[in-house]
Design a protein around this motif. Structure first.
Motif, PDB file in Angstrom:
ATOM      1  N   THR A  54     -30.755  59.807 -48.951  1.00 20.25           N
ATOM      2  CA  THR A  54     -30.926  60.820 -47.917  1.00 20.25           C
ATOM      3  C   THR A  54     -32.396  61.014 -47.563  1.00 20.25           C
ATOM      4  O   THR A  54     -32.744  61.180 -46.391  1.00 20.25           O
ATOM      5  CB  THR A  54     -30.317  62.148 -48.371  1.00 20.25           C
ATOM      6  N   SER A  55     -33.260  60.954 -48.563  1.00 23.24           N
ATOM      7  CA  SER A  55     -34.687  61.191 -48.311  1.00 23.24           C
ATOM      8  C   SER A  55     -35.320  60.043 -47.539  1.00 23.24           C
ATOM      9  O   SER A  55     -36.282  60.233 -46.804  1.00 23.24           O
ATOM     10  CB  SER A  55     -35.436  61.386 -49.627  1.00 23.24           C
ATOM     11  N   GLY A  56     -34.790  58.831 -47.748  1.00 21.15           N
ATOM     12  CA  GLY A  56     -35.404  57.672 -47.113  1.00 21.15           C
ATOM     13  C   GLY A  56     -36.783  57.370 -47.668  1.00 21.15           C
ATOM     14  O   GLY A  56     -37.587  56.700 -47.021  1.00 21.15           O
ATOM     15  N   GLU A  57     -37.087  57.858 -48.864  1.00 18.90           N
ATOM     16  CA  GLU A  57     -38.405  57.659 -49.453  1.00 18.90           C
ATOM     17  C   GLU A  57     -38.339  56.586 -50.539  1.00 18.90           C
ATOM     18  O   GLU A  57     -37.570  56.715 -51.483  1.00 18.90           O
ATOM     19  CB  GLU A  57     -38.929  58.979 -50.035  1.00 18.90           C
ATOM     20  N   TYR A  58     -39.167  55.583 -50.378  1.00 19.01           N
ATOM     21  CA  TYR A  58     -39.206  54.461 -51.303  1.00 19.01           C
ATOM     22  C   TYR A  58     -40.657  54.100 -51.603  1.00 19.01           C
ATOM     23  O   TYR A  58     -41.545  54.372 -50.799  1.00 19.01           O
ATOM     24  CB  TYR A  58     -38.485  53.243 -50.702  1.00 19.01           C
ATOM     25  N   ASN A  59     -40.873  53.452 -52.734  1.00 19.64           N
ATOM     26  CA  ASN A  59     -42.220  53.011 -53.085  1.00 19.64           C
ATOM     27  C   ASN A  59     -42.723  51.918 -52.159  1.00 19.64           C
ATOM     28  O   ASN A  59     -43.924  51.806 -51.907  1.00 19.64           O
ATOM     29  CB  ASN A  59     -42.243  52.485 -54.523  1.00 19.64           C
ATOM     30  N   TYR A  60     -41.828  51.086 -51.682  1.00 19.31           N
ATOM     31  CA  TYR A  60     -42.199  49.966 -50.831  1.00 19.31           C
ATOM     32  C   TYR A  60     -41.326  49.986 -49.571  1.00 19.31           C
ATOM     33  O   TYR A  60     -40.151  50.354 -49.628  1.00 19.31           O
ATOM     34  CB  TYR A  60     -41.987  48.635 -51.560  1.00 19.31           C
ATOM     35  N   THR A 105     -40.906  42.921 -59.535  1.00 21.95           N
ATOM     36  CA  THR A 105     -41.405  42.988 -60.905  1.00 21.95           C
ATOM     37  C   THR A 105     -40.419  43.678 -61.827  1.00 21.95           C
ATOM     38  O   THR A 105     -40.597  43.686 -63.034  1.00 21.95           O
ATOM     39  CB  THR A 105     -42.745  43.733 -60.963  1.00 21.95           C
ATOM     40  N   TYR A 106     -39.383  44.277 -61.310  1.00 22.11           N
ATOM     41  CA  TYR A 106     -38.322  44.892 -62.089  1.00 22.11           C
ATOM     42  C   TYR A 106     -37.025  44.124 -61.833  1.00 22.11           C
ATOM     43  O   TYR A 106     -36.886  43.438 -60.828  1.00 22.11           O
ATOM     44  CB  TYR A 106     -38.137  46.364 -61.699  1.00 22.11           C
ATOM     45  N   SER A 107     -36.075  44.268 -62.722  1.00 19.99           N
ATOM     46  CA  SER A 107     -34.827  43.530 -62.572  1.00 19.99           C
ATOM     47  C   SER A 107     -33.857  44.237 -61.645  1.00 19.99           C
ATOM     48  O   SER A 107     -32.955  43.616 -61.097  1.00 19.99           O
ATOM     49  CB  SER A 107     -34.167  43.315 -63.939  1.00 19.99           C
ATOM     50  N   ARG A 108     -34.025  45.544 -61.469  1.00 27.56           N
ATOM     51  CA  ARG A 108     -33.123  46.298 -60.622  1.00 27.56           C
ATOM     52  C   ARG A 108     -33.916  47.236 -59.714  1.00 27.56           C
ATOM     53  O   ARG A 108     -34.925  47.802 -60.125  1.00 27.56           O
ATOM     54  CB  ARG A 108     -32.139  47.115 -61.486  1.00 27.56           C
ATOM     55  N   TYR A 109     -33.419  47.379 -58.516  1.00 23.74           N
ATOM     56  CA  TYR A 109     -34.079  48.239 -57.547  1.00 23.74           C
ATOM     57  C   TYR A 109     -33.044  49.039 -56.773  1.00 23.74           C
ATOM     58  O   TYR A 109     -31.900  48.601 -56.615  1.00 23.74           O
ATOM     59  CB  TYR A 109     -34.878  47.415 -56.527  1.00 23.74           C
ATOM     60  N   CYS A 110     -33.485  50.151 -56.277  1.00 28.29           N
ATOM     61  CA  CYS A 110     -32.748  50.852 -55.251  1.00 28.29           C
ATOM     62  C   CYS A 110     -33.265  50.299 -53.921  1.00 28.29           C
ATOM     63  O   CYS A 110     -34.465  50.386 -53.643  1.00 28.29           O
ATOM     64  CB  CYS A 110     -32.993  52.358 -55.330  1.00 28.29           C
ATOM     65  N   ALA A 139     -33.501  53.740 -32.923  1.00 31.99           N
ATOM     66  CA  ALA A 139     -34.611  54.105 -33.804  1.00 31.99           C
ATOM     67  C   ALA A 139     -35.281  52.835 -34.311  1.00 31.99           C
ATOM     68  O   ALA A 139     -34.767  51.733 -34.119  1.00 31.99           O
ATOM     69  CB  ALA A 139     -34.122  54.929 -34.991  1.00 31.99           C
ATOM     70  N   MET A 140     -36.407  53.023 -34.975  1.00 36.33           N
ATOM     71  CA  MET A 140     -37.007  51.951 -35.751  1.00 36.33           C
ATOM     72  C   MET A 140     -36.345  52.004 -37.121  1.00 36.33           C
ATOM     73  O   MET A 140     -36.305  53.070 -37.752  1.00 36.33           O
ATOM     74  CB  MET A 140     -38.511  52.152 -35.876  1.00 36.33           C
ATOM     75  N   TYR A 141     -35.858  50.864 -37.565  1.00 35.19           N
ATOM     76  CA  TYR A 141     -35.174  50.784 -38.847  1.00 35.19           C
ATOM     77  C   TYR A 141     -36.084  50.094 -39.859  1.00 35.19           C
ATOM     78  O   TYR A 141     -36.638  49.019 -39.586  1.00 35.19           O
ATOM     79  CB  TYR A 141     -33.866  50.015 -38.711  1.00 35.19           C
ATOM     80  N   TYR A 142     -36.186  50.703 -41.023  1.00 37.68           N
ATOM     81  CA  TYR A 142     -37.034  50.198 -42.087  1.00 37.68           C
ATOM     82  C   TYR A 142     -36.208  49.909 -43.329  1.00 37.68           C
ATOM     83  O   TYR A 142     -35.251  50.636 -43.632  1.00 37.68           O
ATOM     84  CB  TYR A 142     -38.116  51.213 -42.449  1.00 37.68           C
ATOM     85  N   CYS A 143     -36.623  48.891 -44.047  1.00 37.57           N
ATOM     86  CA  CYS A 143     -36.043  48.562 -45.336  1.00 37.57           C
ATOM     87  C   CYS A 143     -36.966  49.114 -46.418  1.00 37.57           C
ATOM     88  O   CYS A 143     -38.190  49.026 -46.289  1.00 37.57           O
ATOM     89  CB  CYS A 143     -35.935  47.040 -45.434  1.00 37.57           C
ATOM     90  N   GLY A 144     -36.397  49.693 -47.463  1.00 37.04           N
ATOM     91  CA  GLY A 144     -37.190  50.253 -48.543  1.00 37.04           C
ATOM     92  C   GLY A 144     -36.693  49.786 -49.896  1.00 37.04           C
ATOM     93  O   GLY A 144     -35.532  49.399 -50.048  1.00 37.04           O
ATOM     94  N   ALA A 145     -37.589  49.828 -50.888  1.00 34.45           N
ATOM     95  CA  ALA A 145     -37.231  49.451 -52.252  1.00 34.45           C
ATOM     96  C   ALA A 145     -37.939  50.360 -53.240  1.00 34.45           C
ATOM     97  O   ALA A 145     -39.091  50.753 -53.019  1.00 34.45           O
ATOM     98  CB  ALA A 145     -37.616  47.998 -52.527  1.00 34.45           C
ATOM     99  N   ASP A 146     -37.241  50.703 -54.305  1.00 34.65           N
ATOM    100  CA  ASP A 146     -37.824  51.560 -55.329  1.00 34.65           C
ATOM    101  C   ASP A 146     -37.194  51.202 -56.667  1.00 34.65           C
ATOM    102  O   ASP A 146     -35.982  51.057 -56.762  1.00 34.65           O
ATOM    103  CB  ASP A 146     -37.557  53.028 -54.997  1.00 34.65           C
ATOM    104  N   PRO A 147     -38.013  51.042 -57.743  1.00 31.85           N
ATOM    105  CA  PRO A 147     -37.456  50.631 -59.040  1.00 31.85           C
ATOM    106  C   PRO A 147     -36.852  51.776 -59.839  1.00 31.85           C
ATOM    107  O   PRO A 147     -36.303  51.548 -60.916  1.00 31.85           O
ATOM    108  CB  PRO A 147     -38.672  50.046 -59.758  1.00 31.85           C
ATOM    109  N   LEU A 148     -36.951  52.979 -59.340  1.00 30.19           N
ATOM    110  CA  LEU A 148     -36.497  54.127 -60.123  1.00 30.19           C
ATOM    111  C   LEU A 148     -35.112  54.589 -59.692  1.00 30.19           C
ATOM    112  O   LEU A 148     -34.230  53.792 -59.461  1.00 30.19           O
ATOM    113  CB  LEU A 148     -37.531  55.244 -60.038  1.00 30.19           C
ATOM    114  N   VAL A 149     -34.939  55.852 -59.520  1.00 31.68           N
ATOM    115  CA  VAL A 149     -33.624  56.443 -59.295  1.00 31.68           C
ATOM    116  C   VAL A 149     -32.986  55.946 -57.999  1.00 31.68           C
ATOM    117  O   VAL A 149     -33.659  55.802 -56.977  1.00 31.68           O
ATOM    118  CB  VAL A 149     -33.744  57.980 -59.249  1.00 31.68           C
ATOM    119  N   CYS A 150     -31.680  55.719 -58.058  1.00 31.45           N
ATOM    120  CA  CYS A 150     -30.908  55.360 -56.863  1.00 31.45           C
ATOM    121  C   CYS A 150     -29.690  56.269 -56.813  1.00 31.45           C
ATOM    122  O   CYS A 150     -28.759  56.099 -57.609  1.00 31.45           O
ATOM    123  CB  CYS A 150     -30.489  53.897 -56.900  1.00 31.45           C
TER     124      CYS A 150
END
Length: 126
Positions: free
Chosen positions: A109-115, A28-33, A92-103
């Motif tokens: 380092t945090s590995g924290e994403y909205n999705y 829904t956004y044009s750019r993501y982290c 490890a288990m590897y996860y993909c994440g996405a976040d429309p805010l700060v990159c």
């Protein structure tokens, strides 16, 4: 709602390579982290790498720098993680994440994403 589906995990011997893929949809956004993080049993989440889709800027954890490469294919809405010279500690288990805010390095380092996706298992044997 962003949906992420990881694939490409598996079992390899130390020194081997794997390429993880993350198919994304529902932007829904044009750019993501976009990034990868991992978690091994009994250990904390660890950010591995991230890329800002708007500029292509990349960030890596020191533990994978020089061995892993994050990239994106905008036409396919797919994120990749090329992993070379794998070590048993990369298991490890590897996860993909996405976040429309700060990159930035902190986000990576945090590995924290909205999705995030369901994850794909990577096992490296010695």
């Amino acid at each position: 709602q962003v949906q992420l589906v990881e694939s490409g995990g598996g079992s390899v011997q130390a020194g081997g390579s794997l390429r993880l893929s993350c198919a994304a949809s529902g932007y829904t956004y044009s750019r993501y982290c976009m990034g990868w993080f991992r978690q091994a049993p009994g250990k904390e989440r660890e950010g591995v790498a991230a890329i800002y889709t708007g500029t292509g800027s990349t960030y890596y954890a020191d533990s994978v720098k020089g061995r892993f490469t994050i990239s994106q294919d905008n036409a396919k809405n797919t994120l990749y993680l090329q992993m070379n010279s794998l070590k048993p500690e990369d298991t490890a288990m590897y996860y993909c994440g996405a976040d429309p805010l700060v990159c930035d390095i902190e986000r990576m380092t945090s590995g924290e994403y909205n999705y995030w996706g369901q994850g794909t298992q990577v096992t490296v044997s010695s």
